[in-house]
Enzyme design. Structure first.
Site, PDB file in Angstrom:
ATOM      1  CB  SER A  58      -0.951  -0.012   1.191  1.00 19.86           C
ATOM      2  OG  SER A  58      -0.193  -0.155   2.358  1.00 19.86           O
ATOM      3  CG  ASP A  99      -7.027  -0.607   0.030  1.00 20.02           C
ATOM      4  OD1 ASP A  99      -6.921  -1.815   0.340  1.00 20.02           O
ATOM      5  OD2 ASP A  99      -7.746   0.200   0.634  1.00 20.02           O
ATOM      6  CE  LYS A 152       4.104 -18.910  10.607  1.00 20.81           C
ATOM      7  NZ  LYS A 152       4.263 -18.442  11.849  1.00 20.81           N
ATOM      8  CG  HIS A 182      10.363 -20.258   7.647  1.00 26.65           C
ATOM      9  ND1 HIS A 182       9.420 -19.825   8.533  1.00 26.65           N
ATOM     10  CD2 HIS A 182      11.540 -20.179   8.302  1.00 26.65           C
ATOM     11  CE1 HIS A 182      10.007 -19.499   9.677  1.00 26.65           C
ATOM     12  NE2 HIS A 182      11.298 -19.709   9.567  1.00 26.65           N
ATOM     13  CE  LYS A 186      14.072 -22.405  10.103  1.00 27.55           C
ATOM     14  NZ  LYS A 186      15.024 -21.458  10.655  1.00 27.55           N
ATOM     15  CD  GLU A 220      11.649 -16.986  17.976  1.00 28.93           C
ATOM     16  OE1 GLU A 220      11.755 -17.200  16.757  1.00 28.93           O
ATOM     17  OE2 GLU A 220      10.656 -16.421  18.479  1.00 28.93           O
ATOM     18  CG  HIS A 244       7.536 -22.820  12.483  1.00 28.13           C
ATOM     19  ND1 HIS A 244       7.147 -22.824  11.161  1.00 28.13           N
ATOM     20  CD2 HIS A 244       7.735 -21.515  12.797  1.00 28.13           C
ATOM     21  CE1 HIS A 244       7.113 -21.571  10.707  1.00 28.13           C
ATOM     22  NE2 HIS A 244       7.463 -20.767  11.678  1.00 28.13           N
TER      23      HIS A 244
HETATM   24  C1  BG6 Z   1       7.901 -17.292  12.173  1.00 23.33           C
HETATM   25  C2  BG6 Z   1       7.199 -16.690  13.349  1.00 23.33           C
HETATM   26  O1  BG6 Z   1       7.051 -18.104  11.423  1.00 23.33           O
HETATM   27  O2  BG6 Z   1       8.992 -18.085  12.636  1.00 23.33           O
HETATM   28  C3  BG6 Z   1       8.153 -15.886  14.200  1.00 23.33           C
HETATM   29  O3  BG6 Z   1       6.154 -15.855  12.879  1.00 23.33           O
HETATM   30  C4  BG6 Z   1       9.342 -16.724  14.595  1.00 23.33           C
HETATM   31  O4  BG6 Z   1       7.501 -15.385  15.357  1.00 23.33           O
HETATM   32  C5  BG6 Z   1       9.954 -17.358  13.367  1.00 23.33           C
HETATM   33  O5  BG6 Z   1      10.281 -15.880  15.222  1.00 23.33           O
HETATM   34  C6  BG6 Z   1      11.060 -18.334  13.726  1.00 23.33           C
HETATM   35  O6  BG6 Z   1      11.703 -18.702  12.547  1.00 23.33           O
HETATM   36  P1  BG6 Z   1      13.268 -18.929  12.494  1.00 23.33           P
HETATM   37  O7  BG6 Z   1      13.527 -19.397  11.117  1.00 23.33           O
HETATM   38  O8  BG6 Z   1      13.895 -17.604  12.799  1.00 23.33           O
HETATM   39  O9  BG6 Z   1      13.550 -19.933  13.559  1.00 23.33           O
END
Ligand code: BG6
Length: 482
Positions: A58, A99, A152, A182, A186, A220, A244
């Site tokens: 946007s 938009d 996701k 994702h 990995k 994290e 994940h």
């Molecule tokens: C994302 C989440 O999908 O994955 C984040 O939205 C998270 O909150 C992240 O920090 C973790 O991914 P990675 O690859 O950094 O371990």
């Protein structure tokens, strides 16, 4: 016989045409900035991206501003070590501002796409906008021969996932829908699949007879940053556990695929979600870091969890009775991800020092982040008259860096129609069915101090199974007991 695993990576899109443009919705967002631009640069460098890339968002940006954004992002990720490739990337980029709710945005996109016939539309946007964008792509005639790549979370519960799927299928066939998790791109996660089924020594012990419990931690050491709006609508359970962490569990718990091919892997993984027992409030501890309510865009009385620990059961022949403990949190003591498969102690105590007096029984540890390794802990006798020993780790694969980065791999795969590393709707819905009950029925969040390992109540959850193993960022074998 169908396609072999990963040698050919010939997934459902085998023989499919390459997308002839990549459209990135959410071009000015956090994800594009942190992950996508560096991935596009790598792809151009390696010659795997040669088609136009059209960013949509946007914000109104001049060409120069848009290019600066991309340059800053790539430089932040590392240096621009191939200026010619970077210039090629810039020459492929176009930008459309508008938009997502306005049909004119999609008309402008159509103009920007020019002669492209088979675009891949990548939705790096907040989930609340998926439906709007997908419907508009359909209405504007931009879905024909196109692919859609969806980030996701797919839905925010079972009902919305089913609804989103119906919207997506009204516009795109299943073979053109790529649901990104994702983690599946990995290397360390792909290695879980490989390590389990490329070796035969694990299989005899990989079951309820030898495995006492399994724990998975994704920690994290940073907070939610600028993502308050998203996080308030998600929380840790929706943000990383349902996707994940569940994917990691599925790779560890699945039955051996019956034949060579990713369709077999996907259906075995979905089988794990179907066998998971729906969670109850007693299986889960929710936490919130102190200070979360003062974060930008967070409600002052928010009960959204930034930490979640849970115990789940997979009611299958293989895993009956084995507890699986999952834990994740923001602002914890470190940033690291690890799996610890706790094996049962020997049935008879033949030596004075044996388990449980001095710690854990043997285990297998998969270090996933920040580095990758597989460690197998075993006891070994100390020299001397006594039958006393120590548990030591046999340690494999220090690092799996190299090859493609996660988004390079996933975007590249989607653009050639290879769905191997993407999630099927069946698995998505089955995973939501497991967490659905506790999305509404749960205990309030317990506060925890930043830099800790979350609320102490999470320790009680696993106390009967040896306690949590807290991962570190260290490489190399750990001193046992951990
Ligand atoms: C994302 C989440 O999908 O994955 C984040 O939205 C998270 O909150 C992240 O920090 C973790 O991914 P990675 O690859 O950094 O371990």
């Amino acid at each position: 016989m169908s396609e072999p695993i990963p040698a050919s990576r010939a997934g459902r899109g085998a023989g499919a045409a390459h997308s002839d443009a990549l459209v990135v919705f959410g071009f000015t967002g956090d994800l594009a900035n942190k992950q996508i631009f560096p991935a596009l640069y790598q792809m151009v460098k390696k010659g795997t991206l040669t088609v136009p890339v059209i960013g949509v968002a946007s914000s109104i940006l001049s060409d120069d501003e848009m290019r600066k954004r991309v340059r800053d992002s790539v430089e932040h990720d590392g240096k621009i070590d191939d200026p010619a490739a970077f210039d090629r990337l810039l020459s492929l980029l176009h930008y459309v501002s508008g938009d997502y709710k306005d049909p004119a945005t999609f008309e402008a996109l159509k103009t920007a796409l020019g002669p492209a016939q088979r675009p891949a539309h990548y939705l790096a946007i907040p989930p609340a906008l998926f439906e709007t964008v997908i419907k508009s792509l359909g209405a504007a005639g931009l879905a024909k021969n196109a692919r859609v790549i969806v980030e996701k979370p797919f839905g925010r519960d079972l009902a919305s996932a089913i609804e989103l799927d119906a919207v997506a299928h009204a516009v795109f066939p299943e073979s053109s829908i790529f649901r990104i998790d994702h983690y599946l791109g990995k290397e360390a996660i792909m290695n879980l699949l490989y390590f389990r089924f490329a070796n035969s020594f694990l299989e005899p012990i990989w079951n309820r007879h030898y495995v006492a419990s399994v724990q998975v931690t994704l920690a994290e050491d940073f907070g939610i940053g600028q993502r308050g709006t998203f996080y308030e609508s998600a929380g840790a359970l929706r943000d990383v556990i349902q996707n994940h962490l569940f994917q990691i569990v599925a790779l560890l718990a699945m039955e051996p695929p019956a034949y060579q091919g990713f369709t077999a892997v996907q259906s075995e993984k979905a089988g794990v979600f179907h066998a998971m027992r729906p969670l109850t409030a007693a299986d889960m501890v929710r936490g919130q870091y102190e200070g979360y309510r003062n974060e930008k865009d967070v409600a002052p009385d928010s009960d959204v969890e930034t930490f979640c620990a849970l115990r789940l059961f997979i009611d299958s022949w293989r895993w009956s009775g084995v507890p699986w403990y999952l834990r994740t949190g923001k602002l914890l003591a470190t940033t690291a991800a690890e799996v610890l498969v706790q094996l049962r102690p020997p049935p008879q105590k033949l030596f004075d020092d044996a388990f449980p007096q001095d710690g854990r029984a043997n285990y297998v540890r998969f270090k996933l982040q920040p580095t990758s390794a597989v460690a197998r802990a075993a006891r070994i006798k100390r020299p001397g008259k006594g039958f006393i020993g120590d548990q030591r780790e046999l340690y494999l694969c220090d690092d799996m860096q190299g090859g493609e980065t996660t988004y390079e791999r996933l975007l590249g795969d989607a653009m050639v129609g290879d769905g191997s590393l993407f999630t099927g709707q069946d698995a998505v819905e089955a995973a939501w069915a497991v967490v659905d009950p506790v999305l509404v029925d749960h205990s309030p969040c317990l506060p925890y101090a930043p830099g800790s390992w979350g609320p102490t109540a999470a320790d009680a959850l696993i106390a009967g199974d040896g306690g949590w193993h807290n991962p570190t960022t260290e490489t190399g074998p750990e001193r046992c007991p951990p």
